[in-house]
Design a protein around this motif. Structure first.
Motif: not given
Length: 238
Positions: A60-61, A89-97, A169-174, A205-213
Protein backbone atom coordinates in the motif's frame (compact mmCIF):
# COMPACT_ATOMS: atom_id res chain seq x y z
CA UNK A 1 -33.45 9.64 -14.35
CA UNK A 2 -29.63 9.59 -14.33
CA UNK A 3 -27.56 8.44 -11.41
CA UNK A 4 -24.01 9.40 -10.54
CA UNK A 5 -21.43 6.69 -11.16
CA UNK A 6 -20.14 5.09 -7.98
CA UNK A 7 -16.83 6.58 -6.85
CA UNK A 8 -13.83 4.33 -7.28
CA UNK A 9 -12.21 3.07 -4.06
CA UNK A 10 -9.18 4.99 -2.86
CA UNK A 11 -7.25 1.72 -2.50
CA UNK A 12 -7.96 -1.53 -4.29
CA UNK A 13 -6.16 -4.88 -4.21
CA UNK A 14 -7.20 -7.52 -6.75
CA UNK A 15 -5.73 -11.02 -6.43
CA UNK A 16 -2.42 -9.70 -5.07
CA UNK A 17 0.35 -12.25 -4.55
CA UNK A 18 3.77 -11.55 -3.07
CA UNK A 19 6.59 -14.09 -3.24
CA UNK A 20 10.01 -13.75 -1.63
CA UNK A 21 12.98 -15.90 -2.63
CA UNK A 22 13.20 -18.80 -5.07
CA UNK A 23 13.58 -22.55 -4.97
CA UNK A 24 13.74 -24.03 -1.48
CA UNK A 25 13.85 -20.50 -0.03
CA UNK A 26 10.62 -19.47 -1.77
CA UNK A 27 8.01 -17.97 0.57
CA UNK A 28 4.58 -16.77 -0.53
CA UNK A 29 3.74 -13.92 1.85
CA UNK A 30 0.44 -13.00 0.17
CA UNK A 31 -1.77 -15.60 -1.52
CA UNK A 32 -4.32 -13.81 -3.70
CA UNK A 33 -5.50 -10.88 -1.54
CA UNK A 34 -8.48 -8.79 -2.67
CA UNK A 35 -10.08 -5.84 -0.85
CA UNK A 36 -10.84 -2.15 -1.28
CA UNK A 37 -10.72 0.86 1.05
CA UNK A 38 -12.77 4.01 0.50
CA UNK A 39 -11.73 7.57 1.30
CA UNK A 40 -12.26 8.49 4.92
CA UNK A 41 -12.20 4.97 6.34
CA UNK A 42 -10.30 3.93 9.48
CA UNK A 43 -9.16 0.36 8.86
CA UNK A 44 -7.13 -1.96 11.09
CA UNK A 45 -5.05 -4.65 9.38
CA UNK A 46 -4.65 -7.45 11.93
CA UNK A 47 -2.91 -10.78 12.26
CA UNK A 48 -0.10 -12.64 13.93
CA UNK A 49 3.54 -12.30 12.93
CA UNK A 50 3.98 -13.76 9.43
CA UNK A 51 0.30 -13.37 8.52
CA UNK A 52 0.98 -10.93 5.66
CA UNK A 53 -0.19 -7.72 7.29
CA UNK A 54 3.17 -5.91 7.10
CA UNK A 55 3.70 -7.03 3.49
CA UNK A 56 0.27 -5.61 2.66
CA UNK A 57 1.16 -2.32 4.36
CA UNK A 58 4.46 -2.13 2.43
CA UNK A 59 2.65 -2.62 -0.87
CA UNK A 60 0.00 0.00 0.00
CA UNK A 61 2.83 2.37 0.92
CA UNK A 62 4.64 1.63 -2.38
CA UNK A 63 7.67 0.41 -0.42
CA UNK A 64 7.25 -2.95 -2.18
CA UNK A 65 5.47 -4.28 -5.28
CA UNK A 66 3.18 -7.26 -5.84
CA UNK A 67 4.65 -10.30 -7.57
CA UNK A 68 1.33 -10.57 -9.40
CA UNK A 69 -2.14 -9.08 -9.18
CA UNK A 70 -3.25 -5.46 -9.23
CA UNK A 71 -2.99 -2.53 -6.82
CA UNK A 72 -4.80 0.68 -7.66
CA UNK A 73 -4.51 3.93 -5.72
CA UNK A 74 -7.06 6.60 -6.60
CA UNK A 75 -7.74 4.60 -9.79
CA UNK A 76 -4.04 4.59 -10.81
CA UNK A 77 -2.45 1.18 -11.48
CA UNK A 78 0.44 1.44 -9.02
CA UNK A 79 2.20 -1.69 -10.28
CA UNK A 80 2.79 0.08 -13.63
CA UNK A 81 4.58 3.06 -12.03
CA UNK A 82 8.36 3.33 -12.12
CA UNK A 83 10.47 4.03 -9.02
CA UNK A 84 10.36 7.81 -9.43
CA UNK A 85 6.58 7.82 -9.88
CA UNK A 86 6.10 5.63 -6.79
CA UNK A 87 8.35 7.99 -4.84
CA UNK A 88 6.19 10.94 -5.88
CA UNK A 89 3.06 9.07 -4.80
CA UNK A 90 4.62 8.38 -1.39
CA UNK A 91 5.78 11.96 -1.01
CA UNK A 92 2.47 13.63 -1.84
CA UNK A 93 -0.31 11.18 -0.98
CA UNK A 94 0.96 9.01 1.89
CA UNK A 95 2.03 9.70 5.46
CA UNK A 96 3.88 7.09 7.54
CA UNK A 97 3.99 6.52 11.29
CA UNK A 98 6.17 3.69 12.64
CA UNK A 99 6.63 1.97 15.98
CA UNK A 100 10.14 3.39 16.37
CA UNK A 101 9.28 7.11 15.84
CA UNK A 102 12.30 7.56 13.46
CA UNK A 103 12.98 11.14 14.57
CA UNK A 104 16.32 12.86 13.99
CA UNK A 105 17.85 13.02 17.50
CA UNK A 106 19.76 16.30 17.29
CA UNK A 107 17.03 18.40 15.68
CA UNK A 108 14.01 20.06 17.25
CA UNK A 109 10.46 18.77 17.00
CA UNK A 110 9.72 21.62 14.58
CA UNK A 111 12.66 20.71 12.34
CA UNK A 112 11.69 17.04 12.36
CA UNK A 113 8.17 17.94 11.22
CA UNK A 114 9.53 20.26 8.52
CA UNK A 115 11.65 17.52 6.92
CA UNK A 116 9.08 16.11 4.42
CA UNK A 117 8.36 19.66 3.21
CA UNK A 118 12.06 20.16 2.44
CA UNK A 119 11.85 17.15 0.10
CA UNK A 120 8.79 18.75 -1.51
CA UNK A 121 10.69 22.00 -2.10
CA UNK A 122 8.40 24.10 0.09
CA UNK A 123 9.90 27.54 0.94
CA UNK A 124 11.36 27.93 4.44
CA UNK A 125 8.78 30.35 5.86
CA UNK A 126 5.85 28.23 4.66
CA UNK A 127 7.57 25.08 5.98
CA UNK A 128 7.85 26.53 9.46
CA UNK A 129 4.26 27.78 9.45
CA UNK A 130 2.87 24.43 8.34
CA UNK A 131 5.09 22.46 10.72
CA UNK A 132 3.97 24.59 13.67
CA UNK A 133 0.34 24.13 12.63
CA UNK A 134 0.88 20.35 12.52
CA UNK A 135 2.41 20.39 16.00
CA UNK A 136 -0.53 22.45 17.21
CA UNK A 137 -2.92 19.81 15.85
CA UNK A 138 -1.23 17.11 17.93
CA UNK A 139 -1.02 19.31 21.03
CA UNK A 140 2.74 19.89 20.96
CA UNK A 141 3.22 23.50 19.80
CA UNK A 142 4.78 24.48 23.20
CA UNK A 143 7.44 21.78 22.67
CA UNK A 144 8.37 22.86 19.12
CA UNK A 145 11.99 23.67 20.00
CA UNK A 146 12.59 20.55 22.11
CA UNK A 147 14.70 17.66 20.79
CA UNK A 148 13.39 14.08 20.93
CA UNK A 149 15.53 13.35 24.01
CA UNK A 150 13.59 16.06 25.86
CA UNK A 151 10.22 14.48 25.02
CA UNK A 152 8.39 11.44 26.38
CA UNK A 153 7.69 8.43 24.15
CA UNK A 154 4.11 9.54 23.64
CA UNK A 155 5.23 13.05 22.73
CA UNK A 156 7.79 11.67 20.27
CA UNK A 157 5.07 9.64 18.56
CA UNK A 158 2.92 12.77 18.36
CA UNK A 159 5.81 14.53 16.62
CA UNK A 160 6.02 11.58 14.20
CA UNK A 161 2.28 11.90 13.50
CA UNK A 162 2.65 15.65 12.93
CA UNK A 163 5.50 14.92 10.50
CA UNK A 164 3.28 12.42 8.65
CA UNK A 165 0.41 14.94 8.49
CA UNK A 166 2.36 18.05 7.47
CA UNK A 167 2.29 17.10 3.78
CA UNK A 168 -1.53 16.84 3.94
CA UNK A 169 -1.60 13.22 2.72
CA UNK A 170 -4.69 11.36 1.59
CA UNK A 171 -3.73 8.31 3.66
CA UNK A 172 -2.00 7.91 7.00
CA UNK A 173 -0.28 4.51 7.33
CA UNK A 174 0.40 3.61 10.96
CA UNK A 175 2.51 0.49 11.49
CA UNK A 176 2.27 -0.66 15.14
CA UNK A 177 2.32 3.01 16.28
CA UNK A 178 1.77 2.10 19.95
CA UNK A 179 4.20 -0.82 20.09
CA UNK A 180 6.83 1.16 22.05
CA UNK A 181 4.39 2.91 24.39
CA UNK A 182 2.73 2.12 27.70
CA UNK A 183 -1.03 1.63 27.83
CA UNK A 184 -1.86 5.23 28.79
CA UNK A 185 0.26 6.74 26.02
CA UNK A 186 -1.12 4.15 23.59
CA UNK A 187 -4.67 5.33 24.28
CA UNK A 188 -3.60 8.96 23.68
CA UNK A 189 -2.09 8.09 20.29
CA UNK A 190 -5.08 6.01 19.18
CA UNK A 191 -7.52 8.75 20.22
CA UNK A 192 -5.44 11.23 18.20
CA UNK A 193 -5.59 9.00 15.10
CA UNK A 194 -9.33 8.53 15.63
CA UNK A 195 -9.78 12.29 15.91
CA UNK A 196 -7.80 12.99 12.71
CA UNK A 197 -9.96 10.46 10.90
CA UNK A 198 -13.30 11.71 12.25
CA UNK A 199 -12.71 15.47 12.11
CA UNK A 200 -10.46 15.84 9.09
CA UNK A 201 -11.58 12.89 6.98
CA UNK A 202 -8.09 11.43 6.68
CA UNK A 203 -8.02 7.79 5.66
CA UNK A 204 -6.18 5.87 8.39
CA UNK A 205 -4.78 2.37 7.91
CA UNK A 206 -3.46 0.81 11.10
CA UNK A 207 -1.34 -2.34 11.26
CA UNK A 208 -1.57 -3.95 14.68
CA UNK A 209 -1.55 -7.29 16.45
CA UNK A 210 -3.23 -5.75 19.51
CA UNK A 211 -7.03 -6.27 19.54
CA UNK A 212 -7.61 -3.42 22.00
CA UNK A 213 -5.84 -0.95 19.68
CA UNK A 214 -7.77 -2.26 16.67
CA UNK A 215 -11.03 -1.35 18.43
CA UNK A 216 -10.40 2.29 17.55
CA UNK A 217 -10.89 1.44 13.86
CA UNK A 218 -14.26 1.03 12.18
CA UNK A 219 -13.25 -1.96 10.06
CA UNK A 220 -10.95 -4.93 10.59
CA UNK A 221 -9.11 -6.82 7.86
CA UNK A 222 -7.81 -10.02 9.47
CA UNK A 223 -4.91 -11.91 7.90
CA UNK A 224 -3.65 -15.44 8.51
CA UNK A 225 -0.92 -17.31 6.62
CA UNK A 226 -0.94 -14.85 3.71
CA UNK A 227 -4.70 -14.86 3.24
CA UNK A 228 -7.44 -12.41 4.14
CA UNK A 229 -9.73 -14.47 6.36
CA UNK A 230 -12.14 -11.80 7.63
CA UNK A 231 -13.36 -8.32 6.66
CA UNK A 232 -15.72 -6.97 9.27
CA UNK A 233 -17.26 -3.65 10.30
CA UNK A 234 -17.07 -2.80 13.99
CA UNK A 235 -18.30 -0.11 16.36
CA UNK A 236 -15.26 2.09 16.81
CA UNK A 237 -14.37 3.75 20.08
CA UNK A 238 -12.48 1.57 22.49
Amino acid sequence: MSTKPEAAPLIEFRDVHKVFGTGSARFEALKGISFSIDRGEFVAIMGASGSGKSTTMNIIGTLDRPTSGHYRFSNVAVETLDADQRSLLRRHALGFVFQGFNLLPRTSALENVELPLIYQGVPREERQTRALEALERVGLAPWAQHTPAELSGGQQQRVAIARAMVTRPEVLLADEPTGSLDSERSVEIMELLQDLNAKEGITVILVTHEPDMALYAKRHLVFKDGRLIADKRVEAGA
